[in-house]
Write a protein that holds these residues in place. Structure first.
Motif, PDB file in Angstrom:
ATOM      1  N   PRO A 480      -7.051  11.679  10.941  1.00 56.69           N
ATOM      2  CA  PRO A 480      -7.628  11.133   9.656  1.00 56.69           C
ATOM      3  C   PRO A 480      -7.566  10.076   9.130  1.00 56.69           C
ATOM      4  O   PRO A 480      -6.170   9.452   9.209  1.00 56.69           O
ATOM      5  N   ARG A 481      -8.562   9.335   8.858  1.00 59.72           N
ATOM      6  CA  ARG A 481      -8.331   7.886   8.175  1.00 59.72           C
ATOM      7  C   ARG A 481      -9.055   7.821   6.704  1.00 59.72           C
ATOM      8  O   ARG A 481      -9.819   8.616   6.717  1.00 59.72           O
ATOM      9  N   LEU A 482      -8.635   7.173   5.945  1.00 60.69           N
ATOM     10  CA  LEU A 482      -9.246   7.078   4.654  1.00 60.69           C
ATOM     11  C   LEU A 482      -9.853   5.728   4.161  1.00 60.69           C
ATOM     12  O   LEU A 482      -9.156   4.783   4.427  1.00 60.69           O
ATOM     13  N   ARG A 483     -11.125   5.977   4.042  1.00 63.02           N
ATOM     14  CA  ARG A 483     -12.040   4.603   3.838  1.00 63.02           C
ATOM     15  C   ARG A 483     -12.027   4.621   2.417  1.00 63.02           C
ATOM     16  O   ARG A 483     -12.417   5.644   1.594  1.00 63.02           O
ATOM     17  N   MET A 484     -12.183   3.302   1.783  1.00 64.20           N
ATOM     18  CA  MET A 484     -12.346   3.111   0.209  1.00 64.20           C
ATOM     19  C   MET A 484     -12.905   2.020   0.120  1.00 64.20           C
ATOM     20  O   MET A 484     -12.706   0.904   0.562  1.00 64.20           O
ATOM     21  N   TYR A 485     -13.462   1.869  -1.061  1.00 65.67           N
ATOM     22  CA  TYR A 485     -13.989   0.690  -1.624  1.00 65.67           C
ATOM     23  C   TYR A 485     -13.416   0.293  -2.690  1.00 65.67           C
ATOM     24  O   TYR A 485     -13.487   1.073  -3.926  1.00 65.67           O
ATOM     25  N   LEU A 486     -12.770  -0.954  -2.959  1.00 65.23           N
ATOM     26  CA  LEU A 486     -12.005  -1.302  -4.033  1.00 65.23           C
ATOM     27  C   LEU A 486     -12.846  -2.442  -4.948  1.00 65.23           C
ATOM     28  O   LEU A 486     -13.576  -2.986  -4.266  1.00 65.23           O
ATOM     29  N   LYS A 487     -12.686  -2.340  -6.285  1.00 59.12           N
ATOM     30  CA  LYS A 487     -13.373  -3.435  -7.058  1.00 59.12           C
ATOM     31  C   LYS A 487     -11.970  -4.150  -8.051  1.00 59.12           C
ATOM     32  O   LYS A 487     -11.425  -3.482  -8.508  1.00 59.12           O
ATOM     33  N   ILE A 488     -11.985  -5.456  -7.679  1.00 53.56           N
ATOM     34  CA  ILE A 488     -11.068  -6.162  -8.219  1.00 53.56           C
ATOM     35  C   ILE A 488     -11.540  -7.017  -9.478  1.00 53.56           C
ATOM     36  O   ILE A 488     -12.481  -7.995  -8.939  1.00 53.56           O
TER      37      ILE A 488
END
Length: 947
Positions: A480-488
């Motif tokens: 399993p891999r964990l994809r994420m979207y960050l806002k900085i």
């Protein structure tokens, strides 16, 4: 004149050497190499258009970073970073001539061919990043002789053949990421000599042979991940239990046999996955590391009892033992000494074993999930009070991150239309920088309890405050891999709510150069993309950073002065020589076109600047009818009386080739539901596109009450159908097919008869090629462009553009037609608001009251279609063909004008309070279901009417 020419030549030569001495010239062989590299790459987005210039470092070639080397007095390419640029073609052998390069990054493109062996000549190379392409062929032995290489990242390609033994000669390599390829053969035992290797990821390949016991000798190894290979009934070497630095051991589905090794000697083991093999025997009773989060031994033939050593593991999240031959008691003490935080959970999956009893009472806290179906003990479920654990186990959905929007903030104070948002936990309005990341091998099964720890890890390494980071979304993927979207977000300031260019460069450089150190819990990460919207939409990444020393700068200044003096003297001499010579200079008319259109395009007229100037009263403000990213839009009347809309580009917005490419594309698109291109103008530095004029403005104008006349439901439905047909034409009948990318109410225009016409193809993309069976052969990976609120969330997260991205956008338009709401208002999203109302039985309470009477069944089906189109998951959305079919069904089922009206009270409609709504009632000739509809296309599928 010969002497004059000679003097000029001498002047230029002296100039060249003056600049060369100053260190301002890129090494000629590297200029030649870069030009060869460019020629062998295909670039539909024209990212490399500046590569035609002669000096890449001085001319700011996008993606090329250089530095000055005093040893030879030249600038040399230090970094070649072309991440996520939609490039295809092949890698040129001339890459090997960039002898001072440290970073080679072509990740997330569509490059094919093999890896040139000449890359092995770049002894300075530190990062070799080619993930996410279509590279094939074997790995060259020459890559094993790169003494400074630290990250070897070639995953998600089609690389085949064996692992070269020469890779054992990489003394500096720390990251060996080659998962998801077709690499075959035996893992060379020689690789155990790699002294600094910490991540060895070769999962999802065709490896065979045996598991080398020698790998346990790697002194620094932390992650060994070899899932989904075929090691031919090999056993897990007992020596793997002595890997003192190991954090994660993942050997899932590797055709392994033998017993489960004793791994109690690994003090920091966090993650163990030996599932889907043919392991036998019992589970060793020795206690594993107290830090372990995940133990997966499922789908083997392990027997014996569940050892008591699984108790007292305070960080355990997942214990999977299902589909084995375990017998005896179900332990009831595993969670006894665990202190659960608010978000922590423990999943115990013991399904399909031979467990026959329980030790003590089975009464876990709410944080613990136990699955027992398929065990003999479930036959005594009621007697033992465990029936609730004997039902089928449902796969858990990835948790949803709660919205960070602060509803107490003042309404309309934050201009969300330009991607400004409230910083989490405050009412400070700022524009975030978006970053797509993927944790490629995390040592956890549940991210939610570790979210705070991850935020600290990222912000501390970016040197930011904690409030500046928001995890917008995350999703578990296979691996399993964990994809994420960050806002900085930028730092709180009264002076600015945006990042400056240098800060964007600093943050993106840290991610792109993998300068964030590896974390034991979260493992290595993939950089997927940067999302630059709103005020950052014109920022090019990575920015050029030419490293010149102070001495070099001084030399450049002196060299330039020397060169300038020499050239002035030379030019003075030339003019003095020519003063007495007769001269003739042809007069160039001001009206002469700067460049003529290269090919004749049928139906498109070339207008003169003065003609369009006259049509708009010198572009008077009184004739301006709109403004967009392209420039101002004017209403014009041509000499023959034709009324047109003239889009006047901002100065220098498009290069000449780009401008004609847009015209050539638009000239091929002809459909009654597309705004037609009449002509163009490219004179006197002006670039203008001339379209048919749409007297009834945009759909947005009508929904925002700019026009007094309201839109009836019948008209709204026909507008929806017209827009859908226009988009369907773009997807299926345009040659080549086109994805619009910016479908919104502002881009749906209405003619004098309220026929809907889709407009503004300024950021359209050619669609991926389809095979003969109608399936896409490739996704389109591209920079995100579009309008917030209408953007497909999967496209925003993955940068993979498909026709379904347009389907999402038109779904948002349908919701606007039904509710009159904006896509984003006061920080609230229209999809969430409509879903909440429908699930609460209050659908009719959010229908636009300006619509007038409407047939309730049609409203329900139209709403079901709109919500289906605006699903987060691409696969859950219908195609445009299905959308058109359903809308045609709805139009054909509209009641006749003499159908009677009925007042529907609040209780029957789900409207809160005492509000009522007038609806038409008519028995539908088609089979329909209650909201939400089960099918988008009814049983009767009519032929799409001619356009």
């Amino acid at each position: 004149m010969a002497s004059t020419s000679g003097y000029l030549l001498l002047s230029f030569v002296s100039c060249y050497f003056a600049l060369l001495a100053a260190g301002q010239m890129t090494h000629p062989s590297e200029v030649t190499a870069l030009q060869a590299i460019r020629r062998k790459l295909k670039d539909p987005l024209r990212n490399l258009r500046n590569w035609k210039k002669n000096d890449p470092c001085v001319s700011h070639w996008i993606g090329v970073n250089c530095d000055f080397y005093p040893s030879d007095g030249f600038l040399h390419v230090k970094e070649l970073r072309l991440l996520n640029k939609n490039l295809s073609g092949i890698l040129a052998p001339e890459l090997g001539q960039l002898s001072h390069m440290e970073i080679l990054d072509f990740m997330w493109n569509n490059i094919s061919g093999s890896i040139p062996k000449e890359i092995g000549n770049i002894t300075s190379l530190q990062l070799l990043l080619l993930s996410g392409n279509q590279i094939s062929g074997p790995l060259p032995d020459e890559l094993g002789f790169l003494p400074n290489l630290t990250k070897f990242q070639l995953d998600l390609n089609y690389i085949s053949g064996p692992l070269p033994k020469s890779f054992a000669n990489l003394p500096s390599v720390k990251h060996f990421h080659m998962n998801n390829n077709s690499i075959s053969g035996q893992i060379p035992p020689e690789l155990s000599a790699l002294p600094l290797l910490i991540h060895f990821l070769l999962d999802n390949n065709n490896l065979s042979g045996y598991l080398p016991p020698e790998l346990s000798k790697m002194p620094s190894l932390k992650i060994l991940q070899l899932d989904n290979n075929n090691f031919g009934m090999s056993e897990i070497p007992a020596s793997y239990g002595n890997m003192s630095k190991l954090l994660k051991l993942s050997l899932r589905n590797c055709n392994l046999q033998g017993t489960v090794p004793d791994l109690s000697g690994i003090p920091g083991l966090l993650y163990l996955d030996l599932s889907q093999n043919q392991l036998t025997g019992s589970i060793p009773p020795s206690k594993l590391s107290v830090s372990i989060t995940t133990i997966d031994l499922s789908n083997n033939t392990i027997n014996g009892s569940i050892p008591s050593s699984f108790s007292g593991l305070p960080r355990l999240q997942n214990l999977s033992l299902q589909n084995n031959l375990l017998s005896g008691f179900i332990p009831s003490t595993i969670w006894k000494n665990m202190t659960f935080s608010k978000d922590a959970k423990l999943k115990l999956d013991f399904q399909n074993n031979l467990l026959s009893d329980i030790s003590g009472s089975l009464d876990p806290p709410s944080n613990v999930t136990i699955l027992l179906q398929g065990n003999p003990v479930c036959a005594r479920g009621n007697q033992l009070n465990i029936s609730r654990f004997c039902g089928p186990g449902n796969e858990e959905e990835a948790p949803e991150i709660p919205s960070n929007s602060n509803n107490s903030c003042p309404p309309q104070a934050c201009p969300v239309s330009n991607n400004f948002q409230y910083v989490p936990e405050s009412c400070f309005c700022a524009a975030p920088l978006g970053v797509g990341l993927r944790l490629r091998s995390p040592s956890i099964s549940d991210f939610v309890p570790y979210r705070g720890q991850f935020e600290v890890y990222i912000t501390s390494n970016l040197h930011l405050e904690l409030y500046q980071l928001s995890i917008d979304s995350f999703q578990w993927q296979k691996g399993p891999r964990l994809r994420m979207y960050l806002k900085i977000f930028p730092q709180y300031s009264n002076d600015s709510s945006t990042f400056n260019i240098s800060e964007i460069q600093r943050i993106t450089d840290i991610f792109a150069k993998f300068s964030i150190p590896s974390n034991d819990t979260f493992g290595p990460y993939d950089l997927l993309n940067f999302t630059l919207l709103g005020p950052y939409s014109n920022v090019f990444l990575p920015p050029l950073k030419t490293g010149l020393s102070k001495g070099a700068v001084a030399g450049i200044v002196l060299g330039s002065i020397s060169c300038a003096i020499t050239l002035i003297l030379a030019i003075t001499l030339v003019f003095w020589k020519k003063l007495s010579l007769p001269r003739y200079q042809p007069k160039v008319s001001k009206d002469q076109s700067i460049s003529k259109i290269p090919v004749k395009m049928e139906g498109v007229k070339g207008f003169g600047f003065k003609e369009l100037e006259m049509a708009t009263s010198s572009f008077s403000i009184a004739t301006q009818v709109g403004h967009g990213g392209y420039g101002n839009v004017y209403k014009g009347i041509l000499t023959d009386g034709t009324v047109v809309a003239i889009k006047r580009a901002q100065q220098g917005s498009l290069q000449g080739a780009e401008f004609y490419t847009e015209i050539e594309l638009l000239s091929r698109l002809h459909h009654r539901n597309l705004v037609s291109l009449v002509g163009y103008c490219n004179e006197e530095g002006e670039q203008m596109l001339v379209y048919e004029f749409m007297p009834n403005g945009s759909l947005h104008d009508h929904l925002s009450a700019k026009f007094r006349e309201t839109l009836s439901f019948e008209r709204r439905l026909n507008i929806a159908l017209g827009a859908a047909k226009g988009i369907l034409y773009l997807h299926t009948e345009a040659d080549p097919p086109v994805i619009h990318r910016d479908i919104k109410a502002n881009n749906i225009l209405l003619d004098s008869k309220f026929t809907a016409k889709v407009s503004d193809f300024g950021i359209s993309k050619l669609a991926p090629v389809t095979d003969t069976k109608g399936f896409e052969t490739a996704d389109m990976l591209t920079a995100v462009k579009g309008t917030p609120g209408y953007l497909d969330p999967e496209y925003l997260l993955t940068h993979r553009l498909t026709e379904k991205s347009d389907v999402y956008s038109i779904g948002i338009v349908f919701l606007e037609l039904l509710t009159g709401m904006r896509p984003i208002s006061h920080g609230r999203n229209i999809v969430h608001e409509v879903n909440a109302a429908c699930q609460s039985g209050l659908m009719f309470s959010i229908i636009d009251r300006n619509m007038g009477p409407y047939p309730s069944e049609c409203i329900k089906r139209f709403m079901a279609l709109a919500l289906k189109c605006s699903q987060d998951k691409t696969d859950a959305r219908p195609t445009m063909l299905e959308v058109v079919r359903e809308l045609e069904n709805l139009v054909s089922e509209l009641p006749e004008s003499d159908t009677f009206q009925l007042e529907l009270n609040a209780s029957s409609s789900g409207i809160s309070g005492s509000a009522t709504s007038s609806v038409y009632v008519k028995k539908s000739p088609y089979v329909s279901t209650d909201f939400p509809g089960s099918d988008l296309v009814s049983g009767v599928i009519p032929t799409i009417r001619p356009r």
